[in-house]
Design a protein around this motif. Structure first.
Motif, short mmCIF file in Angstrom:
data_model
loop_
_atom_site.label_atom_id
_atom_site.label_comp_id
_atom_site.label_asym_id
_atom_site.label_seq_id
_atom_site.Cartn_x
_atom_site.Cartn_y
_atom_site.Cartn_z
N ALA A 81 -8.24 -17.12 13.46
CA ALA A 81 -8.74 -16.63 14.58
C ALA A 81 -9.04 -17.82 15.46
CB ALA A 81 -10.10 -15.81 14.39
N VAL A 82 -9.62 -18.89 14.78
CA VAL A 82 -9.68 -20.24 15.51
C VAL A 82 -8.27 -20.67 16.17
CG1 VAL A 82 -10.35 -22.73 15.49
CG2 VAL A 82 -11.76 -20.81 14.37
N LEU A 83 -7.16 -20.61 15.39
CA LEU A 83 -5.96 -20.97 15.90
C LEU A 83 -5.37 -20.26 17.05
CD1 LEU A 83 -4.21 -21.92 12.58
CD2 LEU A 83 -5.23 -23.56 14.23
N TRP A 84 -5.62 -18.79 16.86
CA TRP A 84 -5.29 -17.83 18.04
C TRP A 84 -6.09 -18.11 19.33
CZ3 TRP A 84 -1.15 -14.98 18.79
CH2 TRP A 84 -0.75 -14.33 17.40
N PHE A 85 -7.40 -18.30 19.05
CA PHE A 85 -8.24 -18.61 20.42
C PHE A 85 -8.24 -20.02 20.81
CE2 PHE A 85 -12.72 -18.77 22.37
CZ PHE A 85 -12.31 -17.94 23.31
N SER A 86 -7.44 -21.13 20.11
CA SER A 86 -7.77 -22.48 20.44
C SER A 86 -6.99 -22.80 21.90
CB SER A 86 -6.83 -23.36 19.51
OG SER A 86 -5.52 -22.81 19.33
N PRO A 87 -6.14 -21.92 22.34
CA PRO A 87 -5.68 -22.51 23.70
C PRO A 87 -6.49 -22.01 24.95
CG PRO A 87 -4.30 -20.70 22.65
CD PRO A 87 -4.97 -21.08 21.62
N VAL B 222 -6.69 -12.69 17.47
CA VAL B 222 -8.21 -13.10 17.11
C VAL B 222 -8.89 -11.81 16.39
CG1 VAL B 222 -10.56 -13.78 17.82
CG2 VAL B 222 -8.46 -14.84 18.87
N GLY B 223 -8.86 -10.72 17.22
CA GLY B 223 -9.33 -9.59 16.24
C GLY B 223 -8.63 -9.34 14.93
N ARG B 224 -7.30 -9.19 15.03
CA ARG B 224 -6.54 -8.89 13.84
C ARG B 224 -6.78 -9.86 12.63
NH1 ARG B 224 -5.43 -7.85 9.71
NH2 ARG B 224 -3.76 -6.73 8.77
#
Length: 299
Positions: free
Chosen positions: A167-173, A224-226
């Motif tokens: 989730a952190v990687l998905w949200f990082s941008p 992030v959610g998934r």
């Protein structure tokens, strides 16, 4: 590597009281409230549901506090060393600006939340055991299916820990773009970026560029959610056809949770193996470079 460890140690020394309070504080408070608490809606003579309800409450409370606090801290990290002029000291050390930016990002963005998951689940088991004694007496500790509960708790930690990292990687941008805006435009940077993107999507609604941005943001948030929300079998308290709590279904869920968590984790990892995910990481890398560049300019 030694300097990077020193930078991580700096975060610990500077924020350890806050981190300890956020993770252990709710557990201690819930333990103190056990004598006057009561689990409602579970009219069963079995300790496992009582224990898992208490553990879920503890986990949710700790994660909510830790994630909110870490998110706030990350938004202010871009200007922290410049405001107190400690940047001059850290720049004098034989290390890079990239390490000085990456260390607090790693500490607040990943390490602290993962440690919080471990502490919350372990503390939740203590709260759950105490609530079981409160509701069913000390005999409940002997009746508890400890092997199944511990296995479910371990896989819950693994699933949430790896899921949080994804989730952190998905949200990082998105997060690093807000941090970069905050670094370059000071305290109004992040709000102005949000307003600018919202205005762009509103004004050019239906245009290809706006549709692309909207779908990209939606896909990132869906990732992030998934990553953190179970799509398969989870610790859900099921009911029977008469909407009453079903103990048989509960035990079926409890013993099947480790296998379901493994399958769900594999599915979350597979979701990340797509071009959109890696493009987002590239954007995050660009925003990270902007943070490093602004740090150099502040010297």
């Amino acid at each position: 590597m030694k300097l990077f460890n020193t930078l991580l140690l700096r975060e610990w020394l500077q924020y350890r009281r806050s981190w300890i309070g956020l993770t252990l504080g709710p557990v201690l408070v819930l333990l103190a409230l056990v004598p006057i608490s009561q689990v409602e809606g579970l009219n069963v003579l079995s300790p496992e549901p009582v224990a898992l309800v208490s553990m879920a409450l503890t986990l949710g409370l700790v994660l909510a506090l830790v994630l909110a606090t870490c998110g706030y801290m990350l938004m202010s990290l871009a200007r922290r060393d410049s405001q107190d002029r400690s940047i001059e000291f850290w720049a004098s050390l034989p290390g890079s600006h990239g390490a000085s930016v990456a260390a607090p990002l790693l500490a607040h963005g990943l390490l602290v939340p993962i440690v919080a998951i471990v502490v919350a689940v372990a503390g939740g088991l203590l709260v759950g055991a105490a609530m079981s004694v409160r509701e069913l007496g000390f005999a409940s500790l002997q009746q508890m299916q400890w092997a199944a509960v511990f296995e479910a708790a371990i896989w819950l930690v693994i699933r949430l820990g790896v899921g949080l990292a994804l989730a952190v990687l998905w949200f990082s941008p998105i997060a690093l773009a807000l941090m970069a805006a905050s670094a370059w435009v000071k305290r109004w940077g992040a709000p102005l970026l949000v307003i600018a993107v919202s205005a762009f999507l509103k004004i050019y609604k239906g245009e290809p560029a706006a549709v692309f941005v909207s779908e990209t943001l939606r896909a990132q948030m869906a990732g992030v959610g998934r990553s953190v929300i179970f799509a398969g079998q989870s610790l859900v308290f099921q009911t029977n056809d008469e909407s009453h709590f079903s103990l048989d279904r509960f035990y079926e869920m409890l013993y099947g949770f480790p296998g379901g968590a493994r399958e769900d984790l594999i599915s979350a990892i597979q979701l990340a193996m797509q071009p959109r995910f890696f493009v987002g990481l590239a954007v995050a890398g660009l925003c990270f470079w902007l943070l490093v560049l602004q740090r150099r300019r502040n010297l």
